[in-house]
Scaffold this motif. Structure first.
Motif, PDB file in Angstrom:
ATOM      1  N   GLY A  40       0.788  -1.230   0.000  1.00  0.00           N
ATOM      2  CA  GLY A  40       0.000   0.000   0.000  1.00  0.00           C
ATOM      3  C   GLY A  40       0.814   1.270   0.000  1.00  0.00           C
ATOM      4  O   GLY A  40       0.277   2.357   0.268  1.00  0.00           O
ATOM      5  N   LYS A  41       2.102   1.198  -0.321  1.00  0.00           N
ATOM      6  CA  LYS A  41       2.963   2.381  -0.308  1.00  0.00           C
ATOM      7  C   LYS A  41       3.427   2.741  -1.716  1.00  0.00           C
ATOM      8  O   LYS A  41       3.335   1.939  -2.639  1.00  0.00           O
ATOM      9  CB  LYS A  41       4.170   2.132   0.602  1.00  0.00           C
ATOM     10  CG  LYS A  41       3.789   1.876   2.061  1.00  0.00           C
ATOM     11  CD  LYS A  41       5.016   1.637   2.926  1.00  0.00           C
ATOM     12  CE  LYS A  41       4.617   1.413   4.392  1.00  0.00           C
ATOM     13  NZ  LYS A  41       5.800   1.177   5.255  1.00  0.00           N
ATOM     14  N   ASP A  42       3.920   3.951  -1.855  1.00  0.00           N
ATOM     15  CA  ASP A  42       4.480   4.403  -3.129  1.00  0.00           C
ATOM     16  C   ASP A  42       5.950   3.997  -3.187  1.00  0.00           C
ATOM     17  O   ASP A  42       6.720   4.289  -2.261  1.00  0.00           O
ATOM     18  CB  ASP A  42       4.360   5.924  -3.268  1.00  0.00           C
ATOM     19  CG  ASP A  42       2.919   6.393  -3.241  1.00  0.00           C
ATOM     20  OD1 ASP A  42       2.048   5.675  -3.775  1.00  0.00           O
ATOM     21  OD2 ASP A  42       2.653   7.483  -2.683  1.00  0.00           O
ATOM     22  N   VAL A  43       6.339   3.335  -4.275  1.00  0.00           N
ATOM     23  CA  VAL A  43       7.714   2.874  -4.394  1.00  0.00           C
ATOM     24  C   VAL A  43       8.291   3.272  -5.747  1.00  0.00           C
ATOM     25  O   VAL A  43       7.563   3.559  -6.702  1.00  0.00           O
ATOM     26  CB  VAL A  43       7.830   1.339  -4.212  1.00  0.00           C
ATOM     27  CG1 VAL A  43       7.350   0.932  -2.830  1.00  0.00           C
ATOM     28  CG2 VAL A  43       7.050   0.607  -5.296  1.00  0.00           C
ATOM     29  N   ALA A  44       9.620   3.286  -5.814  1.00  0.00           N
ATOM     30  CA  ALA A  44      10.341   3.628  -7.028  1.00  0.00           C
ATOM     31  C   ALA A  44      11.286   2.499  -7.394  1.00  0.00           C
ATOM     32  O   ALA A  44      11.826   1.812  -6.521  1.00  0.00           O
ATOM     33  CB  ALA A  44      11.118   4.919  -6.835  1.00  0.00           C
ATOM     34  N   VAL A  45      11.499   2.319  -8.696  1.00  0.00           N
ATOM     35  CA  VAL A  45      12.470   1.357  -9.203  1.00  0.00           C
ATOM     36  C   VAL A  45      13.466   2.113 -10.067  1.00  0.00           C
ATOM     37  O   VAL A  45      13.072   2.862 -10.966  1.00  0.00           O
ATOM     38  CB  VAL A  45      11.793   0.251 -10.035  1.00  0.00           C
ATOM     39  CG1 VAL A  45      12.842  -0.686 -10.634  1.00  0.00           C
ATOM     40  CG2 VAL A  45      10.804  -0.537  -9.188  1.00  0.00           C
ATOM     41  N   LEU A  66      14.505   7.089   7.388  1.00  0.00           N
ATOM     42  CA  LEU A  66      14.111   6.211   6.294  1.00  0.00           C
ATOM     43  C   LEU A  66      13.954   7.028   5.024  1.00  0.00           C
ATOM     44  O   LEU A  66      13.832   8.258   5.068  1.00  0.00           O
ATOM     45  CB  LEU A  66      12.790   5.500   6.624  1.00  0.00           C
ATOM     46  CG  LEU A  66      12.766   4.640   7.889  1.00  0.00           C
ATOM     47  CD1 LEU A  66      11.347   4.141   8.161  1.00  0.00           C
ATOM     48  CD2 LEU A  66      13.731   3.460   7.763  1.00  0.00           C
ATOM     49  N   VAL A  67      13.951   6.336   3.888  1.00  0.00           N
ATOM     50  CA  VAL A  67      13.757   7.011   2.606  1.00  0.00           C
ATOM     51  C   VAL A  67      12.385   7.678   2.554  1.00  0.00           C
ATOM     52  O   VAL A  67      11.379   7.102   2.981  1.00  0.00           O
ATOM     53  CB  VAL A  67      13.877   5.995   1.448  1.00  0.00           C
ATOM     54  CG1 VAL A  67      13.340   6.589   0.148  1.00  0.00           C
ATOM     55  CG2 VAL A  67      15.317   5.557   1.267  1.00  0.00           C
ATOM     56  N   SER A  68      12.363   8.903   2.048  1.00  0.00           N
ATOM     57  CA  SER A  68      11.087   9.593   1.863  1.00  0.00           C
ATOM     58  C   SER A  68      10.805   9.917   0.399  1.00  0.00           C
ATOM     59  O   SER A  68       9.673  10.219   0.035  1.00  0.00           O
ATOM     60  CB  SER A  68      11.057  10.896   2.676  1.00  0.00           C
ATOM     61  OG  SER A  68      12.085  11.775   2.261  1.00  0.00           O
ATOM     62  N   GLY A  69      11.828   9.855  -0.447  1.00  0.00           N
ATOM     63  CA  GLY A  69      11.571  10.111  -1.851  1.00  0.00           C
ATOM     64  C   GLY A  69      12.817  10.353  -2.673  1.00  0.00           C
ATOM     65  O   GLY A  69      13.946  10.221  -2.194  1.00  0.00           O
ATOM     66  N   GLY A  99       9.955   3.475  -0.678  1.00  0.00           N
ATOM     67  CA  GLY A  99      10.913   2.423  -1.003  1.00  0.00           C
ATOM     68  C   GLY A  99      11.543   2.698  -2.351  1.00  0.00           C
ATOM     69  O   GLY A  99      10.870   3.140  -3.283  1.00  0.00           O
ATOM     70  N   VAL A 100      12.857   2.478  -2.456  1.00  0.00           N
ATOM     71  CA  VAL A 100      13.582   2.652  -3.714  1.00  0.00           C
ATOM     72  C   VAL A 100      14.308   1.346  -4.012  1.00  0.00           C
ATOM     73  O   VAL A 100      15.167   0.901  -3.238  1.00  0.00           O
ATOM     74  CB  VAL A 100      14.593   3.813  -3.630  1.00  0.00           C
ATOM     75  CG1 VAL A 100      15.412   3.897  -4.917  1.00  0.00           C
ATOM     76  CG2 VAL A 100      13.879   5.137  -3.375  1.00  0.00           C
ATOM     77  N   PHE A 101      13.957   0.715  -5.128  1.00  0.00           N
ATOM     78  CA  PHE A 101      14.514  -0.583  -5.501  1.00  0.00           C
ATOM     79  C   PHE A 101      15.492  -0.416  -6.663  1.00  0.00           C
ATOM     80  O   PHE A 101      15.140   0.131  -7.706  1.00  0.00           O
ATOM     81  CB  PHE A 101      13.390  -1.547  -5.884  1.00  0.00           C
ATOM     82  CG  PHE A 101      12.564  -1.987  -4.715  1.00  0.00           C
ATOM     83  CD1 PHE A 101      12.772  -3.228  -4.128  1.00  0.00           C
ATOM     84  CD2 PHE A 101      11.586  -1.152  -4.184  1.00  0.00           C
ATOM     85  CE1 PHE A 101      12.022  -3.634  -3.033  1.00  0.00           C
ATOM     86  CE2 PHE A 101      10.828  -1.546  -3.089  1.00  0.00           C
ATOM     87  CZ  PHE A 101      11.052  -2.783  -2.504  1.00  0.00           C
ATOM     88  N   ILE A 102      16.722  -0.875  -6.451  1.00  0.00           N
ATOM     89  CA  ILE A 102      17.761  -0.751  -7.463  1.00  0.00           C
ATOM     90  C   ILE A 102      17.706  -1.966  -8.374  1.00  0.00           C
ATOM     91  O   ILE A 102      17.794  -3.107  -7.915  1.00  0.00           O
ATOM     92  CB  ILE A 102      19.160  -0.648  -6.814  1.00  0.00           C
ATOM     93  CG1 ILE A 102      19.163   0.407  -5.701  1.00  0.00           C
ATOM     94  CG2 ILE A 102      20.203  -0.340  -7.873  1.00  0.00           C
ATOM     95  CD1 ILE A 102      18.798   1.797  -6.160  1.00  0.00           C
TER      96      ILE A 102
END
Length: 300
Positions: free
Chosen positions: A138-143, A196-199, A227-230
């Motif tokens: 349910g969160k906004d994440v980035a790849v 924690l990561v915020s953006g 969340g930021v996924f590499i």
């Protein structure tokens, strides 16, 4: 001469070593350190864990288990593999000849030189979607990435996350876009947050800022993400396989038949450890010299 050498001492390598030593093959494991497993802050989706473990704890437990069963572990860096009828593994501690070779080095995790990525590893920056997607329900994440691997990770995350955006960091996407996954091609300035990561903060787009300023709007270069996924690049055992003459695809992956067999100047039997061919999985390659009228190697 060794019967079996295993390159890599993570879960795949140690698992192979346990089976080999129980089969009386006296394996030698060549270990160049913990690798990407070190970045795992908490592991709880692994069989047999009553309580979550860090990647370091899981790694240490595996090494101790192997040593308790008599597995020999050599701390060295593999420089290359040669030979013909047998394999010669060249390391920083010398050369070792072996009848059979197992590559269990996994895939290299390419980390971009973006401020904040290294600082927030384990605190919002992850290298494995299937491992950590559960924590971002349910969160906004980035790849971060621009290839097929990035899209694969984004698809994994889309099953649990609220929104998923792929950031290509100024590169042109090399994947086919999906309707439910956004793509941002702007350059990334930094990954930001407190504990924690915020953006993600993007580099300013001067032209867009001028247009918005003329319209009385304020430019917003900050994109929220918890969340930021590499997901940039693949390598690892592929490099060694290339040295041995394995046929590779144009994307650098190992070409395999439907039975998961590939061929080099020796016969190769390879198993996938994931349903995605050799992207984000510890890859096991079982090698053996092959002569039609001679016995096979100890791996059978």
């Amino acid at each position: 001469m060794e019967k079996v050498i295993i390159i890599g001492a993570g879960p795949a390598g140690i698992s192979a070593a346990l089976y080999a030593v129980r089969g009386n093959l006296d394996p030698l494991v060549i270990n160049n350190g913990i690798g990407a497993l070190e970045k795992a802050e908490k592991i709880e989706n692994y069989y047999g864990l009553e309580h979550p473990l860090s990647g370091q704890e899981l790694y240490d437990t595996g090494i101790a288990q192997a040593k308790a069963l008599g597995v020999r572990i050599l701390d060295a860096q593999v420089l290359g593999v040669g030979g013909f009828d047998t394999f010669v593994v060249k390391t920083t501690e010398g050369e070792f000849e072996t009848q059979s070779l197992i590559l269990a080095t996994g895939s290299k995790r390419a980390a971009p030189k973006i401020p904040g990525v290294k600082e927030f590893e384990g605190r919002g920056v992850s290298y494995c979607a299937i491992c950590d997607a559960f924590f971002y329900r349910g969160k906004d994440v980035a790849v971060l990435g621009n290839g097929d691997f990035a899209m694969h990770e984004a698809k994994e995350l889309s099953n649990t996350a609220s929104t998923v955006t792929i950031y290509t960091n100024g590169e042109e996407p090399k994947f086919t876009p999906e309707e439910n996954i956004s793509v941002n091609t702007m350059k990334i300035q930094s990954v930001e947050g407190d504990d924690l990561v915020s953006g993600i903060r993007l580099e300013p787009d001067v032209q867009a800022e001028e247009i918005k300023a003329g319209a009385g709007q304020q430019a917003n270069d900050f994109c929220p993400a918890e969340g930021v996924f590499i997901a940039m690049g693949t390598a690892g055992s592929t490099e060694i396989a290339r040295q041995m003459g394995a046929e590779l695809t144009e994307k650098g992956r190992q070409s395999a038949e439907a039975e998961m067999k590939i061929y080099t100047p020796h016969r190769v039997i390879q198993e996938k450890c994931d349903n995605v061919a050799f992207d984000n999985a510890p890859v096991r390659i079982y090698e053996r010299p092959y002569h039609p009228n001679q016995p096979t190697s100890p791996l059978g």
